[in-house]
Design a protein around this motif. Sequence first.
Motif, PDB file in Angstrom:
ATOM      1  N   ALA A   3       0.836  -1.230  -0.052  1.00  0.00           N
ATOM      2  CA  ALA A   3       0.005  -0.070   0.093  1.00  0.00           C
ATOM      3  C   ALA A   3       0.842   1.193   0.020  1.00  0.00           C
ATOM      4  N   GLY A   4       2.134   1.168   0.566  1.00  0.00           N
ATOM      5  CA  GLY A   4       2.844   2.294   0.670  1.00  0.00           C
ATOM      6  C   GLY A   4       4.080   2.426  -0.508  1.00  0.00           C
ATOM      7  N   ALA A   5       3.911   1.582  -1.469  1.00  0.00           N
ATOM      8  CA  ALA A   5       4.799   1.431  -2.425  1.00  0.00           C
ATOM      9  C   ALA A   5       4.992   2.390  -3.442  1.00  0.00           C
ATOM     10  N   ILE A   9       8.253   5.150  -3.950  1.00  0.00           N
ATOM     11  CA  ILE A   9       8.747   5.248  -5.005  1.00  0.00           C
ATOM     12  C   ILE A   9       8.991   6.765  -5.314  1.00  0.00           C
ATOM     13  N   LEU A  10       7.870   7.372  -5.341  1.00  0.00           N
ATOM     14  CA  LEU A  10       8.011   8.811  -5.527  1.00  0.00           C
ATOM     15  C   LEU A  10       8.905   9.594  -4.595  1.00  0.00           C
ATOM     16  N   ALA A  92      15.227   4.427   3.701  1.00  0.00           N
ATOM     17  CA  ALA A  92      14.398   5.411   4.734  1.00  0.00           C
ATOM     18  C   ALA A  92      13.089   5.494   4.154  1.00  0.00           C
ATOM     19  N   THR A  93      12.856   5.617   2.813  1.00  0.00           N
ATOM     20  CA  THR A  93      11.546   5.900   2.175  1.00  0.00           C
ATOM     21  C   THR A  93      10.611   4.581   2.538  1.00  0.00           C
ATOM     22  N   LEU A  94      11.286   3.320   2.531  1.00  0.00           N
ATOM     23  CA  LEU A  94      10.666   2.150   2.671  1.00  0.00           C
ATOM     24  C   LEU A  94      10.081   2.055   4.016  1.00  0.00           C
ATOM     25  N   GLY A  98       6.128   2.263   4.846  1.00  0.00           N
ATOM     26  CA  GLY A  98       5.511   0.992   5.591  1.00  0.00           C
ATOM     27  C   GLY A  98       5.100   1.583   6.882  1.00  0.00           C
ATOM     28  N   GLU A  99       5.581   2.529   7.673  1.00  0.00           N
ATOM     29  CA  GLU A  99       5.320   3.006   8.964  1.00  0.00           C
ATOM     30  C   GLU A  99       3.995   3.718   8.959  1.00  0.00           C
TER      31      GLU A  99
END
Length: 243
Positions: A3-5, A9-10, A92-94, A98-99
């Motif tokens: 859901a956060g992918a 990416i952006l 860090a973005t993952l 995700g959080e």
Amino acid sequence: MLAGAGAAILLQVADHRVGAGVAAHSRFTEDPIARLRHTLQYICVAVLPEAQFARRKVLGHVHRAHAPVRGLDAQGRAYSAFDPDAQLWVAATLYWAGEQVRHRVWGTLPADQAERMYREYASLATSLGVAEERWPADRTAFDAYWDLQMAGLEITPEVRAVAADLFSGQGLSPPLRAALPLARLLTAGLLPAPVRTGLGWGWTGRDSRREARIWAVAAPVYRRLPEALQASVARWILRTLRR
């Protein structure tokens, strides 16, 4: 993570080093499902004990794929997929994305659990070769790092092109294309407002209410799913690794 992918990416490509590498070397729209599978395979071998049998092979593939990703961006600045600062930002973005999703589904964690989960995300960076001490020591340090990085993001025409490609539906089956408006709405809702504005994505009070209603329905449904269903994506990825 799924859901956060889009938001991850952006945010990644808004870093000029990552964005330049993606613009010059990535062809993810030609087979987006394969790209998603490869990314999830990397995440699984980085964090799941039951995926360790494939760790060396997957990380070797990542290393080979990154090797040619180097050059100069439109402003003449050097970029490389092996840049530890860029690799740290990707990891860090993952964690951040995700959080954001985890909090919408499960709510606030006790502080000790939140810190433990945060520390476990460090493996996404160290598996890329980032030195362990470069991962911010705790969530407070991460917040400071995040704010500093956000101030330096650049929403360039290349970033907007990636956003357009991401939700173009190219290479997707009709059922998946039909889900893209929902995916775009959820992605827009997760993104920090300055990034969303830089992309030219409008966001109104009506959008906020629609997003809130989606999570109000999705979160309790997901929480009630049997554990086997919650883990279905991870099991799928493990099957692809075994093959």
